[in-house]
Design an enzyme around this catalytic site. Structure first.
Site, PDB file in Angstrom:
ATOM      1  N   HIS A  95      12.351  58.812  -9.168  1.00  0.00           N
ATOM      2  CA  HIS A  95      12.016  60.160  -8.686  1.00  0.00           C
ATOM      3  C   HIS A  95      12.706  60.342  -7.314  1.00  0.00           C
ATOM      4  CE1 HIS A  95      10.160  63.922  -8.369  1.00  0.00           C
ATOM      5  NE2 HIS A  95       8.918  63.609  -8.122  1.00  0.00           N
ATOM      6  N   ARG A 140      13.894  67.129 -15.614  1.00  0.00           N
ATOM      7  CA  ARG A 140      12.723  66.241 -15.572  1.00  0.00           C
ATOM      8  C   ARG A 140      12.492  65.770 -16.990  1.00  0.00           C
ATOM      9  NH1 ARG A 140       6.980  66.630 -12.547  1.00  0.00           N
ATOM     10  NH2 ARG A 140       8.384  66.000 -10.893  1.00  0.00           N
ATOM     11  N   ASP A 154       0.667  56.070  -5.582  1.00  0.00           N
ATOM     12  CA  ASP A 154       0.945  57.102  -6.593  1.00  0.00           C
ATOM     13  C   ASP A 154      -0.091  56.927  -7.694  1.00  0.00           C
ATOM     14  OD1 ASP A 154       2.172  59.060  -8.159  1.00  0.00           O
ATOM     15  OD2 ASP A 154       3.730  57.713  -8.920  1.00  0.00           O
ATOM     16  N   ARG A 158       9.639  69.075  -0.052  1.00  0.00           N
ATOM     17  CA  ARG A 158      10.387  69.067  -1.312  1.00  0.00           C
ATOM     18  C   ARG A 158      11.344  70.260  -1.321  1.00  0.00           C
ATOM     19  NH1 ARG A 158       8.427  66.621  -5.853  1.00  0.00           N
ATOM     20  NH2 ARG A 158      10.408  67.379  -6.691  1.00  0.00           N
ATOM     21  N   CYS A 181       3.049  61.408  -3.151  1.00  0.00           N
ATOM     22  CA  CYS A 181       3.942  62.416  -3.736  1.00  0.00           C
ATOM     23  C   CYS A 181       3.172  63.560  -4.385  1.00  0.00           C
ATOM     24  CB  CYS A 181       4.887  61.764  -4.734  1.00  0.00           C
ATOM     25  SG  CYS A 181       4.053  61.106  -6.196  1.00  0.00           S
ATOM     26  N   GLN A 195      11.968  63.171  -4.548  1.00  0.00           N
ATOM     27  CA  GLN A 195      10.718  62.991  -3.809  1.00  0.00           C
ATOM     28  C   GLN A 195      10.952  62.146  -2.552  1.00  0.00           C
ATOM     29  OE1 GLN A 195       7.400  64.200  -4.609  1.00  0.00           O
ATOM     30  NE2 GLN A 195       7.175  63.567  -2.485  1.00  0.00           N
TER      31      GLN A 195
HETATM   32  N1  NVA Z   1       4.558  58.580 -11.265  1.00  0.00           N
HETATM   33  C1  NVA Z   1       4.184  59.949 -11.464  1.00  0.00           C
HETATM   34  C2  NVA Z   1       4.825  60.816 -10.450  1.00  0.00           C
HETATM   35  C3  NVA Z   1       4.409  62.264 -10.492  1.00  0.00           C
HETATM   36  C4  NVA Z   1       5.141  63.126  -9.515  1.00  0.00           C
HETATM   37  C5  NVA Z   1       4.567  60.374 -12.858  1.00  0.00           C
HETATM   38  O1  NVA Z   1       5.667  60.007 -13.318  1.00  0.00           O
HETATM   39  O2  NVA Z   1       3.784  61.056 -13.519  1.00  0.00           O
HETATM   40  N1   CP Z   2       5.517  65.143  -6.730  1.00  0.00           N
HETATM   41  C1   CP Z   2       5.953  65.861  -7.769  1.00  0.00           C
HETATM   42  O1   CP Z   2       7.045  65.676  -8.267  1.00  0.00           O
HETATM   43  O2   CP Z   2       5.081  66.822  -8.180  1.00  0.00           O
HETATM   44  P1   CP Z   2       5.173  67.687  -9.531  1.00  0.00           P
HETATM   45  O3   CP Z   2       4.937  66.731 -10.664  1.00  0.00           O
HETATM   46  O4   CP Z   2       4.090  68.703  -9.384  1.00  0.00           O
HETATM   47  O5   CP Z   2       6.527  68.313  -9.631  1.00  0.00           O
END
Ligand code: NVA
Ligand code: CP
Length: 307
Positions: free
Chosen positions: A131, A104, A225, A293, A265, A134
């Site tokens: 992502h 990540r 989101d 997930r 998500c 997801q």
């Molecule tokens: N768009 C959000 C998704 C979190 C799972 C982010 O990147 O923070």
């Molecule tokens: N939806 C998702 O990826 O959640 P987290 O940021 O908690 O991993």
């Protein structure tokens, strides 16, 4: 055996995406029946986190354990990557000891560079651009809720990593996706071009607009989101202003089909991208989506390990 990475859905065929989801559903069924086959016995998954996470960390770590393997949580505060060790060196070291890597991070190019130097499959656990894990869970959830045929999906909100992954899923599977973002917060033009190119062969219809009501009208799936993704915290106030009128609330949902599913998500910010009422009304499917997930990623890891 060919080394495959899971960086975006772009690199996977429709058949492969459905195969991974099917495998995840089978493994889910086994888990619910108390059957553990140890598909990844003695295997290790390195998990590199440069951003926060609840779901991604818990699902990958738990999933790997349930498959008989072991997961290592590597925060960039703890490993030398965070102190400037080159990505390509980190990739060569970690992939010489571990069987799979989940990352990540911020820039998508980081994960591409890591994958280029990795001897083992690399999974995107979220970048600024995509992502994809997801979306495996999201589609699995639609399958389980009988909502995966003739999808007309509406994405309302920021043109971000989630939007880009929805675009790739629609393009690959061939459904209709309408994306409504405020002006100035549109999706990445290059990724849109890419998705539209893929859509030509799958029959997908991908439309972008600035009117959320136009996007939601008659939709079978509505999703949104956060307006402030990780790394954008400094823009919070200006984003809240720009996204006025983009909250998915009861009035907005009333324009979708009566049976429309709402997905998120998570984490969800009530009173911003979604109202408390809409969120709670659809909380069953949203938390099924979160649980999936775990199951979808187990399917993915087993699938990648067998390539
Ligand atoms: N768009 C959000 C998704 C979190 C799972 C982010 O990147 O923070
Ligand atoms: N939806 C998702 O990826 O959640 P987290 O940021 O908690 O991993």
């Amino acid at each position: 055996m060919a080394l495959r990475h899971f960086l975006t859905l772009r690199d996977f065929t429709k058949e492969e995406i459905l195969e991974i989801i099917d495998l995840g559903l089978q493994i889910k069924q086994n888990l619910k029946s108390g059957i553990y086959r140890g598909e990844l016995k003695n295997k290790t998954l390195a998990m590199i986190f440069e951003k926060s996470s609840t779901r991604t960390r818990v699902s990958f770590e738990t999933g790997m354990f349930q498959l008989g393997g072991h997961a290592l949580f590597l925060s960039n505060r703890d490993i030398h990557l965070g102190r400037g060790e080159p990505v390509k060196d980190t990739a060569r070291v970690i992939s010489s000891m571990c069987d799979m890597v989940m990352i990540r991070t911020f820039e998508h190019s980081m994960i591409e560079e890591f994958a280029a130097y990795s001897k083992v499959p690399v999974i995107n656990g979220l970048t600024d651009s995509y992502h994809p894990v997801q979306l495996l869970a999201d589609y699995m959830t639609l399958v389980e809720h009988g909502a995966h045929e003739n999808i007309v999906a509406a994405y309302v909100g920021d043109g971000n990593n989630m939007t880009h992954s929805w675009m790739m899923l629609a393009a690959k599977l061939g459904f209709e996706l309408r994306i409504a973002t405020p002006k100035g917060y549109e999706v990445d033009a290059k990724i849109l071009q890419d998705a539209l190119e893929i859509a030509k062969t799958s029959g997908a219809v991908i439309k972008t607009m600035n009117d959320p009501k136009e996007a939601i009208k008659g939709a079978t799936v509505v999703t949104t989101d956060t307006w402030v993704s990780m790394g954008q915290e400094d823009e919070k106030e200006q984003r809240i202003q720009a996204f006025k009128g983009f909250m998915v609330d009861d009035e907005m949902m009333s324009l979708a089909q009566e049976s429309a599913k709402f997905l998120h998500c998570l984490p969800a910010y009530r009173g911003y991208e979604v109202s408390e009422e809409v969120f709670e009304k659809h909380s069953k499917i949203v938390f099924d989506e979160a649980e999936n997930r775990l199951h979808a990623q187990k399917g993915l890891m087993v699938w990648l390990a067998n390539k």
